[in-house]
Enzyme design. Structure first.
Site, PDB file in Angstrom:
ATOM      1  N   HIS A  74       1.931   4.241  -3.003  1.00 35.75           N
ATOM      2  CA  HIS A  74       1.881   5.709  -2.868  1.00 35.75           C
ATOM      3  C   HIS A  74       3.099   6.357  -3.522  1.00 35.75           C
ATOM      4  O   HIS A  74       2.993   7.409  -4.151  1.00 35.75           O
ATOM      5  CB  HIS A  74       1.837   6.112  -1.396  1.00 35.75           C
ATOM      6  CG  HIS A  74       0.458   6.194  -0.823  1.00 35.75           C
ATOM      7  ND1 HIS A  74      -0.512   7.033  -1.320  1.00 35.75           N
ATOM      8  CD2 HIS A  74      -0.115   5.550   0.233  1.00 35.75           C
ATOM      9  CE1 HIS A  74      -1.624   6.907  -0.606  1.00 35.75           C
ATOM     10  NE2 HIS A  74      -1.408   6.008   0.344  1.00 35.75           N
ATOM     11  N   HIS A 134       0.835  -1.199   0.000  1.00 36.26           N
ATOM     12  CA  HIS A 134       0.000   0.000   0.000  1.00 36.26           C
ATOM     13  C   HIS A 134       0.876   1.259   0.000  1.00 36.26           C
ATOM     14  O   HIS A 134       0.646   2.196  -0.786  1.00 36.26           O
ATOM     15  CB  HIS A 134      -0.908  -0.015   1.231  1.00 36.26           C
ATOM     16  CG  HIS A 134      -1.849   1.142   1.327  1.00 36.26           C
ATOM     17  ND1 HIS A 134      -3.216   1.014   1.161  1.00 36.26           N
ATOM     18  CD2 HIS A 134      -1.640   2.466   1.580  1.00 36.26           C
ATOM     19  CE1 HIS A 134      -3.791   2.204   1.302  1.00 36.26           C
ATOM     20  NE2 HIS A 134      -2.850   3.097   1.560  1.00 36.26           N
ATOM     21  N   GLU A 135       1.894   1.270   0.873  1.00 35.95           N
ATOM     22  CA  GLU A 135       2.727   2.463   1.004  1.00 35.95           C
ATOM     23  C   GLU A 135       3.670   2.651  -0.189  1.00 35.95           C
ATOM     24  O   GLU A 135       3.881   3.780  -0.642  1.00 35.95           O
ATOM     25  CB  GLU A 135       3.524   2.419   2.317  1.00 35.95           C
ATOM     26  CG  GLU A 135       2.677   2.322   3.579  1.00 35.95           C
ATOM     27  CD  GLU A 135       1.577   3.366   3.668  1.00 35.95           C
ATOM     28  OE1 GLU A 135       1.726   4.452   3.075  1.00 35.95           O
ATOM     29  OE2 GLU A 135       0.553   3.090   4.313  1.00 35.95           O
TER      30      GLU A 135
END
Length: 216
Positions: free
Chosen positions: A180, A176-177
């Site tokens: 980003h 998820h990170e």
């Protein structure tokens, strides 16, 4: 030299070559508060914020003097008692640099750890589905398919390079990170996965394969 070792060496050299210090604008934003001060979390509902959130981030020089302050302020932000998270990436606070914080649910005490210039170098075909939300996307959650196991390389605060295998929910947070950092939001993943077919391995366990298993 083994291929995996050679690949790690090449990646390290490339990272060092392209790592850059913060720009004047980035430094001004970082230095607008103390280490314990929260930073504003960018929101997809704001067009200017969305432009930053969907931009590609670049590696950072671990020797930059403003890096420690950014690390501290990101930590304070993700641990905001009003709106806490299990991970945060620098683009979410307006800095398009490859820095993330991840809560390590796979370690005793579930510590938060910071990672500089992280790269996912391998992903398992086995995937898991789980609910995700995002500090930058208010009031939206969705069931996202993520690789169950990943291999990741990164630098620590001293610039030392590491490589490790991560599984389960912690691997989800890393994915998820790092998404980003590449301008990808979990809502983008949901749209992407709607166009694909995944095979549920076991009706009692939410594990999937993008490709159907072939019988021998």
């Amino acid at each position: 030299m083994k291929p995996t070792v050679l690949a790690s060496v090449v990646l390290m050299l490339v990272t060092q070559a392209y790592s850059q210090k913060f720009t004047r604008d980035e430094r001004a934003l970082i230095e607008s508060g103390k280490g314990t001060d929260l930073m504003r979390v960018l929101q997809v509902t704001d067009n200017a914020d969305l432009k930053v959130l969907e931009a590609q981030s670049t590696d950072i020089d671990y020797k930059d003097k403003s890096l420690q302050l950014l690390i501290d302020r990101m930590y304070a932000t993700v641990n905001d008692t009003v709106n806490p998270g299990v991970g945060i990436a620098a683009p979410q606070v307006g800095i398009n640099r490859n820095v993330i914080w991840v809560m390590r649910f796979d370690k005793p005490g579930e510590p938060f750890e910071v990672y500089l210039n992280p790269k996912i170098t391998w992903r398992s075909k086995l995937m898991r589905k789980g609910a995700e939300g995002c500090l930058s996307i208010p009031d939206i959650r969705g069931d996202v398919l993520r690789n169950y196991t990943i291999q990741i390389t990164y630098q620590d605060r001293e610039g030392k390079r590491h490589q490790e295998i991560v599984e389960g929910f912690t691997a989800v947070i890393f994915q998820h990170e790092t998404d980003h950092l590449n301008g990808i939001l979990f809502t983008h993943r949901l749209t992407e996965q709607e166009a694909k077919h995944y095979t549920l391995i076991n009706g009692e366990v939410q594990l999937y394969l993008e490709e159907r298993l072939r019988r021998q």
